[in-house]
Design a protein around this motif. Sequence first.
Motif, PDB file in Angstrom:
ATOM      1  N   PHE A 123       0.815  -1.209   0.000  1.00 15.67           N
ATOM      2  CA  PHE A 123       0.000   0.000   0.000  1.00 15.67           C
ATOM      3  C   PHE A 123       0.852   1.265   0.000  1.00 15.67           C
ATOM      4  O   PHE A 123       0.338   2.348  -0.285  1.00 15.67           O
ATOM      5  CB  PHE A 123      -0.940   0.007   1.203  1.00 15.67           C
ATOM      6  N   ALA A 124       2.145   1.128   0.323  1.00 15.21           N
ATOM      7  CA  ALA A 124       3.039   2.285   0.361  1.00 15.21           C
ATOM      8  C   ALA A 124       3.801   2.481  -0.944  1.00 15.21           C
ATOM      9  O   ALA A 124       4.506   3.484  -1.103  1.00 15.21           O
ATOM     10  CB  ALA A 124       4.033   2.141   1.512  1.00 15.21           C
ATOM     11  N   LEU A 125       3.694   1.554  -1.891  1.00 16.22           N
ATOM     12  CA  LEU A 125       4.442   1.642  -3.138  1.00 16.22           C
ATOM     13  C   LEU A 125       3.789   2.628  -4.107  1.00 16.22           C
ATOM     14  O   LEU A 125       2.581   2.834  -4.091  1.00 16.22           O
ATOM     15  CB  LEU A 125       4.541   0.269  -3.805  1.00 16.22           C
ATOM     16  N   SER A 126       4.609   3.212  -4.965  1.00 16.81           N
ATOM     17  CA  SER A 126       4.096   4.097  -6.012  1.00 16.81           C
ATOM     18  C   SER A 126       3.437   3.251  -7.100  1.00 16.81           C
ATOM     19  O   SER A 126       3.679   2.040  -7.198  1.00 16.81           O
ATOM     20  CB  SER A 126       5.249   4.895  -6.625  1.00 16.81           C
ATOM     21  N   PRO A 127       2.605   3.872  -7.937  1.00 13.27           N
ATOM     22  CA  PRO A 127       2.002   3.117  -9.043  1.00 13.27           C
ATOM     23  C   PRO A 127       3.035   2.427  -9.930  1.00 13.27           C
ATOM     24  O   PRO A 127       2.832   1.289 -10.370  1.00 13.27           O
ATOM     25  CB  PRO A 127       1.218   4.185  -9.813  1.00 13.27           C
ATOM     26  N   LYS A 128       4.158   3.092 -10.196  1.00 10.56           N
ATOM     27  CA  LYS A 128       5.198   2.489 -11.028  1.00 10.56           C
ATOM     28  C   LYS A 128       5.816   1.277 -10.342  1.00 10.56           C
ATOM     29  O   LYS A 128       6.088   0.249 -10.981  1.00 10.56           O
ATOM     30  CB  LYS A 128       6.281   3.529 -11.344  1.00 10.56           C
ATOM     31  N   GLN A 129       6.043   1.378  -9.039  1.00 11.51           N
ATOM     32  CA  GLN A 129       6.587   0.244  -8.293  1.00 11.51           C
ATOM     33  C   GLN A 129       5.606  -0.923  -8.282  1.00 11.51           C
ATOM     34  O   GLN A 129       6.003  -2.086  -8.394  1.00 11.51           O
ATOM     35  CB  GLN A 129       6.927   0.673  -6.863  1.00 11.51           C
ATOM     36  N   MET A 130       4.307  -0.632  -8.165  1.00  9.60           N
ATOM     37  CA  MET A 130       3.302  -1.695  -8.186  1.00  9.60           C
ATOM     38  C   MET A 130       3.258  -2.386  -9.548  1.00  9.60           C
ATOM     39  O   MET A 130       3.019  -3.593  -9.629  1.00  9.60           O
ATOM     40  CB  MET A 130       1.922  -1.135  -7.846  1.00  9.60           C
ATOM     41  N   ASP A 131       3.519  -1.633 -10.622  1.00  5.59           N
ATOM     42  CA  ASP A 131       3.554  -2.247 -11.950  1.00  5.59           C
ATOM     43  C   ASP A 131       4.649  -3.308 -12.024  1.00  5.59           C
ATOM     44  O   ASP A 131       4.513  -4.309 -12.740  1.00  5.59           O
ATOM     45  CB  ASP A 131       3.793  -1.187 -13.024  1.00  5.59           C
ATOM     46  N   GLY A 132       5.743  -3.094 -11.298  1.00  7.38           N
ATOM     47  CA  GLY A 132       6.820  -4.078 -11.268  1.00  7.38           C
ATOM     48  C   GLY A 132       6.466  -5.303 -10.451  1.00  7.38           C
ATOM     49  O   GLY A 132       6.944  -6.404 -10.726  1.00  7.38           O
ATOM     50  N   ILE A 156       8.007 -10.953 -21.726  1.00  2.00           N
ATOM     51  CA  ILE A 156       8.578  -9.777 -22.391  1.00  2.00           C
ATOM     52  C   ILE A 156       8.693  -8.625 -21.401  1.00  2.00           C
ATOM     53  O   ILE A 156       9.729  -7.960 -21.306  1.00  2.00           O
ATOM     54  CB  ILE A 156       7.701  -9.367 -23.591  1.00  2.00           C
ATOM     55  N   ALA A 157       7.619  -8.406 -20.630  1.00  2.00           N
ATOM     56  CA  ALA A 157       7.561  -7.252 -19.725  1.00  2.00           C
ATOM     57  C   ALA A 157       8.462  -7.414 -18.506  1.00  2.00           C
ATOM     58  O   ALA A 157       9.060  -6.441 -18.038  1.00  2.00           O
ATOM     59  CB  ALA A 157       6.117  -7.017 -19.280  1.00  2.00           C
ATOM     60  N   HIS A 158       8.554  -8.637 -17.973  1.00  2.00           N
ATOM     61  CA  HIS A 158       9.243  -8.826 -16.687  1.00  2.00           C
ATOM     62  C   HIS A 158      10.519  -9.654 -16.760  1.00  2.00           C
ATOM     63  O   HIS A 158      11.303  -9.649 -15.816  1.00  2.00           O
ATOM     64  CB  HIS A 158       8.295  -9.479 -15.685  1.00  2.00           C
TER      65      HIS A 158
END
Length: 310
Positions: free
Chosen positions: A76-85, A117-119
């Motif tokens: 819940f503390a991660l940024s949207p970009k971090q959550m995408d990872g 591909i993404a990860h």
Amino acid sequence: MENAILDIQNVSVRFANGSAVQAVEQVSLSVFPSDKLCIIGETGSGKSILLLSVLRLLPASAVVSGDVCFHGQSLFALSPKQMDGVRGGQISYVPQGSGNGMNPLLSVGFQVGEPLIAHRGMNKKRAIARAVELMRRFHLGREEELARQYPYTLSGGMRQRALIAMGISADAELLLFDEPTKGLDEARIRLVADTLNELDGQTMVCVTHDLSFARDVANRIGVMYAANLIEVADADELYAHPLHPYTRDMLAAMPENGLHFRPGYAPAHDDTRVTGCKYRMRCPNCSEKCAEMPPMADVDGHKVRCWQYV
């Protein structure tokens, strides 16, 4: 006890739409390495909402409290970009709905291989080749041809199995399955169960209302009723010795147990509005104490939210 991979800590979810109903209420649950945890309960119990809250996939109208930690880090503390990872790479989510979550404009093979591909940095050609291999594990048939086709050409059951193949493609550490057998016939359900059982050492959480499927794939079972987690135990222990009155009633109503519906028992989703124990209006053992919410009691490692065991 070994450290948990995932810690759900007092998570509650309600929706800011004027409704006072809690979709999830004060749920705490830990997931450990190699866990195969199934969360069972009837439709409307909150189990899918709980799963979506873990990966912050709920709509903006959702009001969420509590915390979810992955290896000690608050999601819940991660940024949207971090959550995408995190999504897809570390925690993979397979939605319900007979494969309707697939993009109709992209080929099946590309979608199954896209997490690679993404990860994992794999090129498109290798990713699609790996996707074909994964689709073969689910016996879709004509896998190389299907990989070039689009989701609308597949049946709902085939799309659902393709989604599961997509979920396991990047070897995420934690797999979240939301009703993976929904819309499948008995033979395909057996196939999905066999495939999940082959994922040795894989950690997964699966929500389902299919009690037979849960018994086949889980080593631990959690039971939800009216937004509350009411029982958690080893799978064999829970099916042999259910403690909560709701769990006993639910298992007794399984066909192989004779469909023994207790007189007066009927599931009702408005039980989320009941104060205290949510099942008390239907429980044959109800007492005045049940007007208060019981804590989760520990009975030799078998956890149950019921005043009979506190």
